[in-house]
Design an enzyme around this catalytic site. Structure first.
Site, PDB file in Angstrom:
ATOM      1  N   LYS A 146       0.834  -1.135  -0.081  1.00 10.09           N
ATOM      2  CA  LYS A 146      -0.139  -0.065   0.218  1.00 10.09           C
ATOM      3  C   LYS A 146       0.885   1.253  -0.029  1.00 10.09           C
ATOM      4  O   LYS A 146       1.361   1.790   1.019  1.00 10.09           O
ATOM      5  CB  LYS A 146      -0.913  -0.042   1.244  1.00 10.09           C
ATOM      6  CG  LYS A 146      -2.062   0.621   1.056  1.00 10.09           C
ATOM      7  CD  LYS A 146      -2.207   2.096   0.519  1.00 10.09           C
ATOM      8  CE  LYS A 146      -1.704   3.018   1.890  1.00 10.09           C
ATOM      9  NZ  LYS A 146      -1.541   4.410   1.452  1.00 10.09           N
ATOM     10  N   GLU A 200       9.888   1.583  10.781  1.00  6.25           N
ATOM     11  CA  GLU A 200      10.701   2.612  10.834  1.00  6.25           C
ATOM     12  C   GLU A 200      10.021   4.066  10.740  1.00  6.25           C
ATOM     13  O   GLU A 200       9.376   4.408   9.757  1.00  6.25           O
ATOM     14  CB  GLU A 200      11.438   2.460   9.507  1.00  6.25           C
ATOM     15  CG  GLU A 200      12.720   3.148   9.213  1.00  6.25           C
ATOM     16  CD  GLU A 200      12.696   4.541   8.744  1.00  6.25           C
ATOM     17  OE1 GLU A 200      12.528   5.506   9.483  1.00  6.25           O
ATOM     18  OE2 GLU A 200      12.754   4.629   7.552  1.00  6.25           O
ATOM     19  N   CYS A 205      13.704  10.402   6.614  1.00  3.78           N
ATOM     20  CA  CYS A 205      13.852  10.014   8.045  1.00  3.78           C
ATOM     21  C   CYS A 205      14.981  10.015   8.823  1.00  3.78           C
ATOM     22  O   CYS A 205      14.938  10.290   9.929  1.00  3.78           O
ATOM     23  CB  CYS A 205      13.039   8.535   8.142  1.00  3.78           C
ATOM     24  SG  CYS A 205      13.852   7.405   6.839  1.00  3.78           S
ATOM     25  N   GLU A 245      10.474  15.864  15.158  1.00  2.00           N
ATOM     26  CA  GLU A 245      10.790  15.825  13.502  1.00  2.00           C
ATOM     27  C   GLU A 245       9.893  16.826  12.886  1.00  2.00           C
ATOM     28  O   GLU A 245       8.784  16.849  12.883  1.00  2.00           O
ATOM     29  CB  GLU A 245      10.384  14.596  13.210  1.00  2.00           C
ATOM     30  CG  GLU A 245      10.953  14.219  11.715  1.00  2.00           C
ATOM     31  CD  GLU A 245      10.772  12.794  11.315  1.00  2.00           C
ATOM     32  OE1 GLU A 245       9.426  12.400  11.388  1.00  2.00           O
ATOM     33  OE2 GLU A 245      11.793  12.170  10.851  1.00  2.00           O
TER      34      GLU A 245
END
Ligand code: NAD
Length: 479
Positions: free
Chosen positions: A173, A248, A282, A381
């Site tokens: 997906k 992750e 990331c 983040e």
């Protein structure tokens, strides 16, 4: 561009509900195609197609055969590098040169896992006399892969490459914001000889198709890359079926720069580690921790480098492209407005070129100085081109700052002192540590993943093969 459809059981098909999602070009904010809006029924069809492949031709393929299919796929991807790069650049907004690098990395992932497919083996274990005990590594079965929009090709390649190499059949997906390259690669996989159903792609929204995949009882393993919040939801849904999950989830990765470092070598890397992919990486090096003795001179140099950065449409191929969408742009603006409100000084910023369409999702790279430890800009983040600079006086303070977030994905250490390199590398909390470099150019071969809120499990490298297999112990009593 024609409408994008699901790829299920070797066929292109529209969403069962007949609905579509508009795909925007981040460089001008305009729609240029539509995607199938996947439903739970589409996911169900894909899981069944994968199961048939696993119970059939793909499950019966030898490790060497799986490797050969992946190798052919790697060659096909390499031959279509430019086509895939053009698609990825338009879909994500990233500069073309970067998209070309991503396509090359995708080819390399399939090449690496092609070679690894028949190198994974079990062991024989010493046990009581009269027994022979051995372990074998088996595929999970049907694996689910939820892929984000920042590096669709690379993240697809690392996860599906390892899953197919070990004999799993996959249901993917991809993100609703960027999935065209992944659909094209599914077609190439069929051309490479991958049996029908071994790779299925269902597009759509996370809360619909993504959630249906995460909670489907026919899935045996889930690999998720994305936000910590969604990672938690996916874990909860997978737990309903006791399905293992690899997560992750990004980070707030520090680069620690000591006064004895080679600053000429460090400078361009400090900049590229946050500017690459407009900071939507990331493992972005989003904090720079600088020893006090060189704080001002290094900030000056960083400031000059930031001022020279140019931002524009993907096809202009500048230092930085737009952000993925208006939501992400608003998120970055919110962080920057908090910084301004709390008196955090902007040391420098780059420039969005005047030709960039106003309807694109642009953000100039921004360098913030003296960010207080504990501030949101030092801990959370941003996922945009915003670098937070902080100073430290000694190793202990550097380490406290480096470990001072809930994340732990990647860390960079810049020093010529070999003993200090190792002391810090051992004490910093992260899944990867880079000494006098950062990111090692992507490193398909290097195990990657985090600790704490950055997630768990490892993708990339040979290590990923362990995650995509289960160990079976066989004890034979022969007297
Ligand atoms: P997200 O985590 O919501 O989306 C990532 C993937 O998960 C997409 O394919 C999405 O469709 C899917 N998803 C979303 N909700 C789901 C659900 N309920 N069940 C199953 N799948 C679901 O990320 P986002 O909203 O696109 O971005 C938000 C923030 O996440 C970013 O600002 C950034 O901080 C972070 N992010 C991190 C990465 C990374 O590489 N670690 C990638 C993308 C986003």
């Amino acid at each position: 561009m024609e409408e994008a459809r699901h790829f299920i059981g070797g066929e292109w098909c529209a969403a069962s509900g007949g609905e579509t999602i508009a795909v925007l070009d981040p460089s001008d904010g305009q729609p240029f195609t539509v995607l199938a809006r996947g439903t739970a029924a589409d996911i169900d069809a894909a899981v069944h197609a994968a199961r048939r492949a696993f119970d059939g031709a793909w499950g019966a393929a030898s490790a060497a055969e799986r490797g050969r299919v992946l190798y052919r796929l790697s060659m096909l991807v390499a031959a279509r590098q430019e086509e895939l790069a053009q698609l990825e650049a338009r879909d994500t907004g990233k500069p073309l040169k970067q998209a070309r690098g991503d396509a090359a990395a995708l080819a390399r992932y399939f090449e690496f896992y092609a070679g690894a497919a028949d190198k994974l083996h079990g062991e024989t274990l010493p046990y009581q006399s009269g027994y022979t005990v051995l372990t074998i590594r088996e595929p999970h079965g049907v694996t689910g892969h939820i892929v984000p929009w920042n590096y669709p090709m690379q993240i697809f390649g690392r996860s599906v490459g390892a899953a197919l190499a070990t004999g799993n059949a996959c249901v993917v997906k991809p993100a609703e914001d960027a999935c065209l390259s992944v659909l094209r690669v599914a077609e190439l996989a069929a051309e490479a000889g991958l049996p029908v159903g071994a790779l299925n792609i269902v597009t759509g929204y996370g809360h619909e198709a993504g959630a249906a995949l995460a909670r489907h009882p026919g899935i045996d393993h889930i690999s998720f890359t994305g936000s910590p919040e969604t990672g938690k939801l996916v874990t909860q849904m997978a737990a309903e079926n006791h399905v293992p999950v690899t997560l992750e989830l990004g980070g707030k990765s520090p680069q620690i720069v000591f006064a004895d470092a080679d600053l000429d070598a460090a400078l361009p890397v400090l900049v590229s580690a946050i500017v690459q992919n407009a900071g939507q990486t990331c493992s972005a090096g989003s904090r720079v921790l600088i020893e006090r003795a060189i704080y001002e001179p290094l900030l000056d140099r960083l400031g000059n480098a930031f001022q020279a950065l140019r931002v524009g449409p993907s096809h202009a191929d500048l230092d930085c492209g737009p952000l993925i969408n208006a939501k992400q742009q608003q998120r970055v603006w919110d962080f920057l407005s908090d910084a301004q409100h709390d008196g955090i000084a902007m040391a420098a910023h780059g420039e969005v070129i005047p030709e960039a369409p106003e309807s694109g999702f642009y953000q100039a790279p921004t360098l913030l100085r003296d960010v207080p430890a504990g501030h949101r800009l030092a801990c959370d983040e941003v996922f945009g081109p915003v670098l937070a600079a902080m100073s430290f006086s000694d190793e202990d303070e550097a380490l406290a700052l480096a470990n001072g977030t809930q994340y732990g994905l990647v860390a960079g250490i810049w020093t010529r002192d070999g003993a200090r390199q190792m002391r810090l590398a051992r004490r910093v909390r992260s899944g990867q540590v880079f000494i006098n470099n950062y990111g090692a150019g992507g490193g398909v071969e290097l195990p990657f993943g985090g600790v704490r809120h950055s997630g768990h499990g490892r993708e990339k490298g040979f290590e990923a093969l362990y995650g995509f297999t289960v160990l079976k112990t066989i004890a034979i009593r022969h007297g």
